[in-house]
Every structure is written in structure tokens, then in C-alpha cells.
Design an enzyme around this catalytic site. Structure first.
Site, PDB file in Angstrom:
ATOM      1  N   TYR A 226       0.843  -1.198   0.000  1.00  0.00           N
ATOM      2  CA  TYR A 226       0.000   0.000   0.000  1.00  0.00           C
ATOM      3  C   TYR A 226       0.880   1.251   0.000  1.00  0.00           C
ATOM      4  CZ  TYR A 226      -3.749  -3.183   1.452  1.00  0.00           C
ATOM      5  OH  TYR A 226      -4.657  -4.211   1.519  1.00  0.00           O
ATOM      6  N   HIS A 234      -6.006   1.933  -1.332  1.00  0.00           N
ATOM      7  CA  HIS A 234      -6.005   0.579  -1.857  1.00  0.00           C
ATOM      8  C   HIS A 234      -4.562   0.182  -2.167  1.00  0.00           C
ATOM      9  CE1 HIS A 234     -10.314  -0.002  -2.181  1.00  0.00           C
ATOM     10  NE2 HIS A 234     -10.426   1.205  -2.692  1.00  0.00           N
ATOM     11  N   LYS A 265      -4.158  -3.822  -9.820  1.00  0.00           N
ATOM     12  CA  LYS A 265      -2.872  -3.702  -9.165  1.00  0.00           C
ATOM     13  C   LYS A 265      -1.795  -4.182 -10.131  1.00  0.00           C
ATOM     14  CE  LYS A 265      -5.268  -5.199  -4.960  1.00  0.00           C
ATOM     15  NZ  LYS A 265      -6.061  -4.016  -4.920  1.00  0.00           N
TER      16      LYS A 265
END
EC number: 4.6.1.16
Length: 321
Positions: A226, A234, A265
Site C-alpha cells: 500500500y 487501496h 494492481k
């Protein structure tokens, strides 16, 4: 208003219990998260709801990597919790034990009285709302107009209803920490550095860059990375640490890249380059923070100059061509 808590004195102890690294003191838990980017996982159940696992409390369990980073930076030390408790309670005198038990009993009795007082207030409020008790305003107006009420129309008196008395039941307090009655363990009782997995160099590297890390089991990686506190951000990366000469399956990279891209991600792999050029490690410094007051000055940076093996990291995204 939340009362001011005393500042946490460093280094602080980390309890080693059954192979796990735990923090039991709430101010220390907050300090580690706010100052050193160490999150951990709450594993304690709530006494009133011991069967649920949605809302958990202290103690906070640290990953071995988190515990080692704190120890290497000089912010904490590890103690054998069972040995410290055994030694401390055996050396405690009988008078001190009885005094501590009396103090717990007094606090429990005070909590019981407060519970009964609040219950009685709620009962009185319910009786007033149902008209079974005269309101405070009505009582005042009746006393002020007692002379004129003799010639006014008679109103039926409010029936007196007595609220059931709440029985004072004892409240038993379970202390969340042993300090007091025991004294805080000293660094002289510290254990050695925790054993860490081969992914630790990548963890330390990302930590020095100011990232927060949580276990990445749900995404099939070592860490969820993070850019700030997970309560506000997020995760940006799914990180997996590898040895520099370790062989890996290309399909694992493809699968990690596709999974990371699917959950918005990037898949990140990295490791320590053996025999590479030595670089300055700033792991002995507090983690980078948005608060200027927590950022290290030039003198602290000079003291923290340590030569370590370089770490290289690569991120992978699935382009979907």
C-alpha cells in the site's frame, strides 16, 4: 474527548509467545502504525462476542519481517513473554499481589455501580415517557402553582410506579497487559533477531520506501503493498520475493500479472542481488511519513548509513493484446 496518552518510549518490547510476535499495548500498536508503517493483524477476540471473527482486537500479531525491521532499526526488542511472566510473578511479594487484586476489585465495583446507575436512568426515562412518572417540568410547575391549584379542576394523580431495582453484580476485569503489576522488561532480556523468509530483503526495501505491507495470501503473493495506510488507500502492488538465482516458472509471472491487472494492481517481483554494488540502507531510520515532524534529519541519516546488498524489483502488468 479522548484523553491524552503518554508517548511511547523506544525501544518498546515485542512479546514472543509460541513462535508469534505480539503487541498487547494499544498506544504501542498505534505508535508502530503511525510512526513506523507497521500494521500487523489483530488476532484477539472481543470478550462479549468471543465466537465471531469479524471484529477483532488486541493483541496485534506482527509478521516476522515486521518484527525484524523494528528490531534492526532499534525501535523495539523481543522478549520471551512466558519467561518474563514466570520470573516476574515468582519474585512478586504476597503484599504486592494482594494490593493488585484489591485494585482490580475496586475498579470492577466502580464499573458495576456505573452500570447500575445508567440502567436506573434508562428505567426512569422510560417511565416518564409512558406517563408513569411526573416529568421534571411538571413537578416544578406543580410546586410553584400550589396555591392556585386549590381552585382549579382536579386532575387524576399520576400513579406511582416503582422501577425494579437493579442488582449490583460484580464485574471481573481481565487486564490487557501485565505492566503493571510487573515492571517493563529491559532490553538486557532481549532475544535474537527473528528468523525471516527469503522475501525479507524485498520487504525491507519496500518499507524503506515508505510503503505499508499486509499479508498477501488472498492474492497468492507474499505481500499486499500500500502507498499509505490501508484505511485510506487501496494496495498498488502484489509483491513476491525471490532469490536472485532462484528459478521460477514463466506461467507464474503470467498468472500473477493477469491477476494483478484484474484487481487493478501491478504484480511485483524482486530480490537481493548477491555480489552487487553495496548501497546505503536507511532501514535504521523511521519509515517515510507525510508528517514533517516525523521525518529524520541529516544527522540521523548519517548515523543510519549501513551498507547492504542492493535489491531490484520489477512490476508486471497484463496488457491484454
Amino acid at each position: 474527548m479522548v484523553p491524552d496518552t503518554p508517548p511511547v518510549q523506544e525501544p518498546f518490547p515485542i512479546s514472543h509467545v509460541a513462535g508469534r510476535y505480539l503487541l498487547f499495548d494499544p498506544p504501542t500498536v498505534a505508535h508502530a502504525r503511525r510512526t513506523h508503517n507497521v500494521i500487523g493483524v489483530l488476532v484477539g477476540t472481543i470478550p462479549n462476542l468471543s465466537q465471531q471473527n469479524v471484529f477483532l482486537g488486541i493483541p496485534l500479531e506482527l509478521q516476522p519481517e515486521e518484527a525484524r525491521v523494528l528490531v534492526e532499526q532499534g525501535h523495539a526488542y523481543i522478549v520471551d513473554d512466558a519467561a518474563i511472566h514466570r520470573e516476574g510473578f515468582l519474585e512478586m511479594s504476597r503484599e504486592d499481589r494482594l494490593a493488585y487484586l484489591r485494585d482490580l476489585d475496586e475498579k470492577g465495583a466502580e464499573m458495576s455501580r456505573e452500570v447500575v446507575r445508567r440502567a436506573n436512568e434508562r428505567s426512569e426515562q422510560v417511565l416518564r415517557e409512558k406517563g408513569l412518572r411526573p416529568s421534571k417540568k411538571g413537578t416544578e410547575s406543580t410546586s410553584n402553582d400550589a396555591g392556585s391549584s386549590l381552585f382549579d379542576g382536579d386532575e387524576p394523580p399520576v400513579p406511582a410506579v416503582k422501577a425494579p431495582e437493579k442488582k449490583l453484580e460484580p464485574t471481573y476485569i481481565t487486564p490487557t497487559t501485565s505492566y503493571p503489576p510487573l515492571s517493563k522488561p529491559q532490553p538486557s532480556h532481549a532475544l535474537g533477531l527473528p528468523e525471516v523468509p527469503k522475501s525479507f530483503p524485498l520487504f525491507r526495501y519496500l518499507h524503506t520506501k515508505g510503503y505499508f505491507m499486509m499479508p498477501g495470501l488472498r492474492f497468492g503473493c507474499h505481500y499486499s503493498v500500500y502507498p499509505g495506510d490501508p484505511l485510506r488507500f487501496h494496495s498498488h502492488f502484489l509483491a513476491t520475493g525471490l532469490g536472485w538465482d532462484e528459478e521460477f516458472d514463466l506461467l507464474d509471472i503470467v498468472g500473477g500479472g493477469r491477476l494483478g491487472t484484474g484487481v487493478k494492481k501491478a504484480y511485483l517481483i524482486g530480490g537481493e542481488e548477491k555480489g552487487g554494488k553495496q548501497v546505503a540502507d536507511t532501514s535504521a531510520l523511521p519509515a517515510p511519513s507525510w508528517n514533517p515532524a516525523l521525518r529524520p534529519n541529516k544527522e540521523e541519516r548519517k548515523k543510519a548509513h549501513v551498507e547492504v546488498e542492493p535489491v531490484r524489483a520489477f512490476s508486471v502488468e497484463w496488457a491484454g493484446l
